[in-house]
Scaffold this motif. Sequence first.
Motif, PDB file in Angstrom:
ATOM      1  N   VAL A 196       5.259  10.937   1.896  1.00 11.32           N
ATOM      2  CA  VAL A 196       4.503   9.927   2.661  1.00 11.32           C
ATOM      3  C   VAL A 196       3.132   9.580   2.016  1.00 11.32           C
ATOM      4  N   ASN A 197       2.658  10.521   1.179  1.00 10.41           N
ATOM      5  CA  ASN A 197       1.625  10.308   0.432  1.00 10.41           C
ATOM      6  C   ASN A 197       1.657   9.263  -0.784  1.00 10.41           C
ATOM      7  N   LEU A 198       2.859   9.271  -1.157  1.00  9.55           N
ATOM      8  CA  LEU A 198       3.160   8.371  -2.380  1.00  9.55           C
ATOM      9  C   LEU A 198       3.304   6.937  -1.819  1.00  9.55           C
ATOM     10  N   VAL A 199       3.863   6.820  -0.690  1.00 13.85           N
ATOM     11  CA  VAL A 199       3.873   5.578  -0.012  1.00 13.85           C
ATOM     12  C   VAL A 199       2.561   5.074   0.466  1.00 13.85           C
ATOM     13  N   ALA A 200       1.583   5.980   0.916  1.00 11.74           N
ATOM     14  CA  ALA A 200       0.191   5.565   1.351  1.00 11.74           C
ATOM     15  C   ALA A 200      -0.679   5.049   0.092  1.00 11.74           C
ATOM     16  N   LEU A 201      -0.331   5.574  -1.033  1.00 11.28           N
ATOM     17  CA  LEU A 201      -0.870   5.377  -2.333  1.00 11.28           C
ATOM     18  C   LEU A 201      -0.295   3.991  -2.813  1.00 11.28           C
ATOM     19  N   LYS A 202       0.950   3.757  -2.501  1.00 12.16           N
ATOM     20  CA  LYS A 202       1.458   2.427  -3.015  1.00 12.16           C
ATOM     21  C   LYS A 202       0.636   1.403  -2.033  1.00 12.16           C
ATOM     22  N   ASN A 203       0.835   1.543  -0.868  1.00 11.54           N
ATOM     23  CA  ASN A 203       0.139   0.826   0.091  1.00 11.54           C
ATOM     24  C   ASN A 203      -1.441   0.560  -0.462  1.00 11.54           C
ATOM     25  N   ASP A 204      -2.173   1.471  -0.787  1.00 14.35           N
ATOM     26  CA  ASP A 204      -3.178   1.343  -1.421  1.00 14.35           C
ATOM     27  C   ASP A 204      -3.455   0.341  -2.790  1.00 14.35           C
ATOM     28  N   THR A 205      -2.292   0.530  -3.532  1.00  8.51           N
ATOM     29  CA  THR A 205      -2.051  -0.182  -4.949  1.00  8.51           C
ATOM     30  C   THR A 205      -1.643  -1.622  -4.447  1.00  8.51           C
ATOM     31  N   LEU A 206      -1.019  -1.584  -3.367  1.00 12.84           N
ATOM     32  CA  LEU A 206      -0.648  -3.295  -2.900  1.00 12.84           C
ATOM     33  C   LEU A 206      -2.152  -3.935  -2.252  1.00 12.84           C
ATOM     34  N   ILE A 207      -2.867  -3.190  -1.620  1.00 10.36           N
ATOM     35  CA  ILE A 207      -4.315  -3.863  -1.266  1.00 10.36           C
ATOM     36  C   ILE A 207      -5.252  -4.117  -2.564  1.00 10.36           C
ATOM     37  N   ALA A 208      -5.068  -3.143  -3.273  1.00  7.74           N
ATOM     38  CA  ALA A 208      -5.895  -3.703  -4.797  1.00  7.74           C
ATOM     39  C   ALA A 208      -5.283  -4.862  -5.412  1.00  7.74           C
ATOM     40  N   GLN A 209      -4.156  -5.171  -5.093  1.00 11.14           N
ATOM     41  CA  GLN A 209      -3.557  -6.309  -5.810  1.00 11.14           C
ATOM     42  C   GLN A 209      -3.757  -7.736  -4.737  1.00 11.14           C
ATOM     43  N   GLY A 210      -4.450  -7.336  -3.750  1.00 11.70           N
ATOM     44  CA  GLY A 210      -4.763  -8.702  -2.984  1.00 11.70           C
ATOM     45  C   GLY A 210      -4.229  -8.790  -1.594  1.00 11.70           C
TER      46      GLY A 210
END
Length: 177
Positions: free
Chosen positions: A143-157
């Motif tokens: 789940v933490n990897l998915v949360a980190l991916k979510n943050d990465t998507l936020i960083a992409q806009g």
Amino acid sequence: MDIKTSEIVRKADQIYQKYGTRDPFALAEAMGITVMFRPFIKQRGAYKIILKNRFVFLKDDLSEEMQRIVLLHEIGHDVLHRSHALEAGGFQEFKLFETNGDRMEYEANVFAAQLSLPDEEILSYIEEGLDIQQIAGIMHTDVNLVALKNDTLIAQGYRFRRQDHTNTFLKFDGSAT
């Protein structure tokens, strides 16, 4: 030197485009990285360069899911931090997922999240209204990897709410494999 999230995403996407797979074992083989299993006690994996040969050592009793995550993390070190390992004489010991302010560990985690979790699939699940726990279950990942991916998507806009996660989610505590 810190690497921007956009650069990590670009490099992970380039690896996927070049090799056409997200499977970490296939990637390691294609990239010339030897993967070996060891009976580690206090760590789940390590990346080393020995006599110009690149190695990833994995704890021998990890679950298949954890093997894949740890291997992607270590491949992240190879792609993002190889020069640091070489500068250290080829024996750089990265503290697996034990970030505590260690930018290289965070960067390797972002790389693993980007490479293992395709944007389109994550975005589709988010549009369906699934939360990060549900997405992690469907995708057989942490789940933490998915949360980190979510943050990465936020960083992409993308405009999502940040999710709580720990960047030490794979730190070995001796209790679980």
